[in-house]
Design a protein around this motif. Sequence first.
Motif, PDB file in Angstrom:
ATOM      1  N   VAL A  91      14.933 124.760  24.497  1.00 25.71           N
ATOM      2  CA  VAL A  91      15.124 123.323  24.267  1.00 25.71           C
ATOM      3  C   VAL A  91      16.260 122.715  25.109  1.00 25.71           C
ATOM      4  CG1 VAL A  91      16.613 123.608  22.240  1.00 25.71           C
ATOM      5  CG2 VAL A  91      15.211 121.533  22.471  1.00 25.71           C
ATOM      6  N   GLU A  92      17.269 123.511  25.472  1.00 22.74           N
ATOM      7  CA  GLU A  92      18.339 122.964  26.328  1.00 22.74           C
ATOM      8  C   GLU A  92      17.789 122.563  27.700  1.00 22.74           C
ATOM      9  OE1 GLU A  92      21.748 125.496  26.657  1.00 22.74           O
ATOM     10  OE2 GLU A  92      22.659 124.682  24.842  1.00 22.74           O
ATOM     11  N   ASP A  93      16.730 123.238  28.130  1.00 20.92           N
ATOM     12  CA  ASP A  93      16.103 122.847  29.401  1.00 20.92           C
ATOM     13  C   ASP A  93      15.479 121.455  29.280  1.00 20.92           C
ATOM     14  OD1 ASP A  93      16.897 125.142  30.683  1.00 20.92           O
ATOM     15  OD2 ASP A  93      14.948 126.132  30.606  1.00 20.92           O
ATOM     16  N   LEU A  94      14.899 121.151  28.107  1.00 25.56           N
ATOM     17  CA  LEU A  94      14.361 119.793  27.914  1.00 25.56           C
ATOM     18  C   LEU A  94      15.499 118.768  27.954  1.00 25.56           C
ATOM     19  CD1 LEU A  94      12.014 117.827  27.360  1.00 25.56           C
ATOM     20  CD2 LEU A  94      12.455 118.142  24.919  1.00 25.56           C
ATOM     21  N   ALA A  95      16.634 119.085  27.326  1.00 27.18           N
ATOM     22  CA  ALA A  95      17.790 118.170  27.358  1.00 27.18           C
ATOM     23  C   ALA A  95      18.221 117.935  28.806  1.00 27.18           C
ATOM     24  CB  ALA A  95      18.940 118.740  26.538  1.00 27.18           C
ATOM     25  N   ASP A  96      18.232 118.997  29.603  1.00 26.59           N
ATOM     26  CA  ASP A  96      18.580 118.875  31.021  1.00 26.59           C
ATOM     27  C   ASP A  96      17.592 117.931  31.724  1.00 26.59           C
ATOM     28  OD1 ASP A  96      20.083 119.853  33.464  1.00 26.59           O
ATOM     29  OD2 ASP A  96      18.045 120.467  34.000  1.00 26.59           O
ATOM     30  N   ILE A 150      15.859 115.508  30.322  1.00 30.95           N
ATOM     31  CA  ILE A 150      16.076 114.134  29.835  1.00 30.95           C
ATOM     32  C   ILE A 150      17.131 113.424  30.691  1.00 30.95           C
ATOM     33  CG2 ILE A 150      16.888 112.710  27.883  1.00 30.95           C
ATOM     34  CD1 ILE A 150      14.196 113.970  27.197  1.00 30.95           C
ATOM     35  N   PHE A 151      18.237 114.105  30.972  1.00 31.28           N
ATOM     36  CA  PHE A 151      19.295 113.475  31.775  1.00 31.28           C
ATOM     37  C   PHE A 151      18.860 113.306  33.234  1.00 31.28           C
ATOM     38  CE2 PHE A 151      21.654 114.841  28.035  1.00 31.28           C
ATOM     39  CZ  PHE A 151      22.328 113.667  27.743  1.00 31.28           C
ATOM     40  N   TYR A 152      18.094 114.245  33.728  1.00 30.77           N
ATOM     41  CA  TYR A 152      17.544 114.108  35.086  1.00 30.77           C
ATOM     42  C   TYR A 152      16.620 112.876  35.133  1.00 30.77           C
ATOM     43  CZ  TYR A 152      15.049 115.211  39.423  1.00 30.77           C
ATOM     44  OH  TYR A 152      14.505 115.150  40.692  1.00 30.77           O
ATOM     45  N   ALA A 153      15.810 112.723  34.088  1.00 31.95           N
ATOM     46  CA  ALA A 153      14.859 111.597  34.023  1.00 31.95           C
ATOM     47  C   ALA A 153      15.581 110.256  33.901  1.00 31.95           C
ATOM     48  CB  ALA A 153      13.908 111.793  32.850  1.00 31.95           C
ATOM     49  N   ILE A 154      16.673 110.204  33.125  1.00 31.73           N
ATOM     50  CA  ILE A 154      17.449 108.965  33.005  1.00 31.73           C
ATOM     51  C   ILE A 154      17.936 108.537  34.398  1.00 31.73           C
ATOM     52  CG2 ILE A 154      19.627 107.968  32.141  1.00 31.73           C
ATOM     53  CD1 ILE A 154      19.262 109.843  29.646  1.00 31.73           C
ATOM     54  N   GLU A 155      18.415 109.509  35.166  1.00 34.04           N
ATOM     55  CA  GLU A 155      18.975 109.231  36.496  1.00 34.04           C
ATOM     56  C   GLU A 155      17.901 108.868  37.530  1.00 34.04           C
ATOM     57  OE1 GLU A 155      21.084 112.899  37.118  1.00 34.04           O
ATOM     58  OE2 GLU A 155      22.451 112.477  35.451  1.00 34.04           O
ATOM     59  N   HIS A 156      16.658 109.287  37.279  1.00 39.48           N
ATOM     60  CA  HIS A 156      15.567 109.035  38.246  1.00 39.48           C
ATOM     61  C   HIS A 156      14.401 108.308  37.576  1.00 39.48           C
ATOM     62  CE1 HIS A 156      17.790 112.622  39.694  1.00 39.48           C
ATOM     63  NE2 HIS A 156      17.553 112.131  40.896  1.00 39.48           N
ATOM     64  N   PHE A 157      14.734 107.408  36.633  1.00 43.58           N
ATOM     65  CA  PHE A 157      13.681 106.829  35.778  1.00 43.58           C
ATOM     66  C   PHE A 157      12.687 105.961  36.548  1.00 43.58           C
ATOM     67  CE2 PHE A 157      12.168 104.565  31.836  1.00 43.58           C
ATOM     68  CZ  PHE A 157      11.749 105.708  31.178  1.00 43.58           C
ATOM     69  N   GLU A 158      13.163 105.260  37.574  1.00 44.01           N
ATOM     70  CA  GLU A 158      12.278 104.366  38.332  1.00 44.01           C
ATOM     71  C   GLU A 158      11.108 105.142  38.945  1.00 44.01           C
ATOM     72  OE1 GLU A 158      13.232 100.959  38.597  1.00 44.01           O
ATOM     73  OE2 GLU A 158      14.950 101.466  37.331  1.00 44.01           O
TER      74      GLU A 158
END
Length: 308
Positions: A211-216, A218-226
């Motif tokens: 599950v920590e990989d999913l958290a990782d 999520i933050f990657y996705a926030i930074e590259h959401f567009e």
Amino acid sequence: MKIFLTGGNGMVGKNILHFPKAKSYDFLHPSSEELDLKNYSALSDYIKLHKPDFIIHAAGFVGGIQANIANPVKFLTENLEIGKNIILAAKDNNIKHFMNLSSSCMYPRNAKNPLSEELILQGELEPTNEGYALAKIITTRLCEYIHKEDNTFLYKTVIPCNLYGKYDKFSPEHSHMVPAVIKKIYEAKVSNQNQIDIWGDGLSRREFMYVEDLADFIFYAIEHFETMPQNINVGLGFDYTINEYYQTIAKVIGFEGTFVHDLTKPVGMKQKLIDNTKLTQFGWKHSTSLEAGIEKTVDYFKKHVLHD
């Protein structure tokens, strides 16, 4: 950036909040006592007051197969209601960035593996968790419709594979396979049992990500959401047999007994593997091996579950 996270007390929510990168953001994560997601006006007022820049919807009424079979009405109505409320309250308050967390149980039961994002609504669902899956399909489509009507609203859906890890549930009625097997094998070792049952032949294949990989992600996705796709599978892109999970967990715990297959028991779907093509193109990959993830989870189980 101010982020409103629903489901902050769940396994995924806690892993997001305790991930090192969370310190770089201002997280709002009210508990269900502080904010009832089934109350649309309270939810809308909360968003109006706090004006988050980004919403992550990770709340849900969840459980294992037994719970899903016993409570289909609740699994459908509660998940549908909170999903619809949070998405529409976000839209009505002009929140432009919304990440909806869904589930790979949305995919048809007889679909060809690996399961690509285009397979949603292309066949009959697995009956054991159909209510939950229907709620997740509708919220996924609602995000698509909102973006279709006005493309300035980036309302996108993340579809994780099965997860395990810290803050998981380890009770037989509520837990998924990995935590249930950890508890089973640990108890067998402690009580000096030398034999453990595995339901079926153990050859069914499952994809479980730490599950920590999913958290990782999520933050990657926030930074590259567009540039994130509208719907994106997040998983390993490969799977293991049930037998391999049992063997790895036994190795980590130090159980040296034997496994016996109970062929009278149900085994569920033969395989449920997600297609990670879009994930690879998006530029993210998991980093935790099965053995490392099991070691961390067993450590968490010994320190926090056995002593609570």
